[in-house]
Design an enzyme around this catalytic site. Structure first.
Site, PDB file in Angstrom:
ATOM      1  N   TYR A 142       0.821  -1.215   0.000  1.00  0.00           N
ATOM      2  CA  TYR A 142       0.000   0.000   0.000  1.00  0.00           C
ATOM      3  C   TYR A 142       0.855   1.265   0.000  1.00  0.00           C
ATOM      4  CZ  TYR A 142      -4.080  -2.893   1.066  1.00  0.00           C
ATOM      5  OH  TYR A 142      -5.084  -3.826   1.023  1.00  0.00           O
ATOM      6  N   LYS A 190       3.265 -15.385   2.177  1.00  0.00           N
ATOM      7  CA  LYS A 190       3.242 -16.086   0.883  1.00  0.00           C
ATOM      8  C   LYS A 190       4.701 -16.373   0.533  1.00  0.00           C
ATOM      9  CE  LYS A 190       0.930 -17.474  -2.790  1.00  0.00           C
ATOM     10  NZ  LYS A 190       0.078 -18.665  -2.738  1.00  0.00           N
ATOM     11  N   ASP A 223      -3.180 -18.161   1.100  1.00  0.00           N
ATOM     12  CA  ASP A 223      -4.308 -18.832   0.438  1.00  0.00           C
ATOM     13  C   ASP A 223      -4.881 -19.921   1.349  1.00  0.00           C
ATOM     14  OD1 ASP A 223      -1.757 -19.806   0.021  1.00  0.00           O
ATOM     15  OD2 ASP A 223      -2.149 -20.629  -1.969  1.00  0.00           O
ATOM     16  N   ASP A 247      -5.764  -6.985   5.343  1.00  0.00           N
ATOM     17  CA  ASP A 247      -6.947  -6.266   4.877  1.00  0.00           C
ATOM     18  C   ASP A 247      -8.008  -7.272   4.427  1.00  0.00           C
ATOM     19  OD1 ASP A 247      -8.623  -4.301   4.052  1.00  0.00           O
ATOM     20  OD2 ASP A 247      -7.384  -3.571   2.404  1.00  0.00           O
ATOM     21  N   ASP A 251     -11.567  -8.892   6.688  1.00  0.00           N
ATOM     22  CA  ASP A 251     -12.951  -8.761   6.215  1.00  0.00           C
ATOM     23  C   ASP A 251     -13.600 -10.138   6.108  1.00  0.00           C
ATOM     24  OD1 ASP A 251     -12.777  -6.039   6.070  1.00  0.00           O
ATOM     25  OD2 ASP A 251     -13.645  -5.904   4.063  1.00  0.00           O
TER      26      ASP A 251
END
Ligand code: NAD
Length: 358
Positions: A142, A190, A223, A247, A251
């Site tokens: 970001y 990851k 994942d 992020d 959610d």
């Protein structure tokens, strides 16, 4: 006396913030404490009134306060502005950066009386659900530079970058948090693809070996973590992850509780200064109708009491009252399914009934 910068923002922000204010008033009386709450515009409303999403006077108010209680910002009206002028990019991200709010704490809890609103079948949450997600908030893709779209608009670049120090300080918070809970940290990365993740895994493991051998540490690819969250969420205690993964996963985890309107967050810097906000957005589809769920905003205020003002008793008081109100059957429309023993309340009624219970 604690000084609070109150920034309700757009959409449902002002409606749910009004309920948080009712609760803080009750806490003032009960705990003989004073909150000096000063309001200011941020986001779309600030663009309308002052031409920018984070006006200087709003930033100054935040600097002069002990904590920031934030609503949410944005909406269709401002979506066509250049990205850096839009409410979220132009206000929330700069605030996080300005105050160096590197850790984002998101508790995810399914209340026993609200099991029916969990999006998973009962058998998947039999052991209950109580997770804390610790998301790194000021680094990663970001904020990494360079970040641009080429002049011919034929390609675009974002940069994912993490320093050892950035990883270390958030990992430390995760281990410390786990120590007060079930002592399990799942670090999500990851590392099979991203170099930032290889470094992340290395640093987290080093810190764990050196200072936190009493904690159980798991590493998990993002994942797989996304899958495990809906397959067997009870396995998690503290989830530690970088900005973008956090992020998305938070959610996803939020929806396990049934509504985005239930979950608060705290974003803190090294000094314990914090910005407290619901994890959801401005919900333009229901704004102005007095039906939004104010729980996330109220619990954000409770986190402010806990982390910035060290008023853990008062924070717990709010959390218990909320659990009691839900057990009593009060439901805003996002979590109302017409089940026996439940009744529908407006945003304001929810705030009033909760204040009564404190
Ligand atoms: P959203 O979270 O606003 O809404 C998603 C869904 O959840 C909607 O159906 C909404 O009605 C529901 N919802 C959210 N909060 C609720 C509450 N308290 N009570 C009941 N229902 C609730 O996400 P979105 O629709 O993707 O975004 C809307 C706007 O909010 C956009 O402009 C977006 O940029 C902005 N946004 C802001 C923040 C922030 O300020 N931190 C975060 C996310 C989105």
């Amino acid at each position: 006396m604690f000084k609070v910068a109150v920034l309700p923002g757009d959409g449902i922000g002002p409606e749910v913030m009004a309920q948080a204010m009712k609760i803080l008033k009750k806490i003032e009386k009960k705990y003989s404490v004073k909150f000096d709450c000063k309001f200011s515009d941020v986001g779309g409303i600030a663009i309308d009134n002052y031409g920018e999403p984070l006006p200087q006077h709003t930033l100054k108010l935040c600097e002069e306060s002990d904590a920031i209680l934030f609503g949410s910002v944005g909406g269709p009206k401002w979506e066509n502005l250049p990205p850096e002028k839009q409410p979220e990019r132009g206000a929330l991200l700069p605030l996080r950066k300005h105050f160096n709010l590197f850790v984002n704490i998101r508790p995810v809890k399914v209340y026993p009386a609200l099991k029916e609103s969990c999006s998973l079948k009962d058998k998947f949450i039999q052991q209950g659900l109580d997770i804390v997600i610790l998301r790194e908030l000021t680094g990663g893709i970001y904020f990494g530079q360079p970040k641009y779209i080429s002049e011919d608009r034929n390609y675009a670049v974002d940069t994912m970058k993490y320093t050892v120090e950035e990883i270390k300080r958030i990992a430390k918070v995760a281990f410390e948090t786990a120590r007060l809970r079930k002592k399990i940290v799942t670090s999500v990365d990851k590392a099979n693809v991203l170099m930032t993740s290889v470094l992340w895994r290395e640093i987290v493991t080093e810190l764990w070996e050196k200072d936190y051998p009493d904690i159980k540490l798991n590493h998990m690819y993002v994942d797989n973590a996304a899958m495990q969250l809906v397959r067997n969420p009870s396995q998690f205690d503290v989830i530690l992850t970088e900005n973008m993964f956090g992020d998305i996963l938070s959610d996803e985890a939020a929806m396990l509780t049934g509504s985005l309107g239930m979950l608060p967050s705290a974003s803190l810097n090294e000094r314990g200064f914090g910005l407290y906000e619901p994890i959801g957005g401005t919900a333009p589809d229901i704004a102005g109708q007095n039906i939004a769920n104010p729980t996330a905003q109220i619990l954000s205020a409770a986190l402010m009491l806990r982390y910035s003002f060290k008023m853990d008793d008062a924070a717990r008081d709010i959390e218990n009252a909320l659990e009691n109100l839900i057990a009593k059957g009060a439901r805003t429309s996002d979590i109302f399914y017409g089940d026996p023993g439940t009744y529908k309340v407006s945003t304001e009624e929810f705030g009033d009934e909760l204040a009564e219970l404190i």
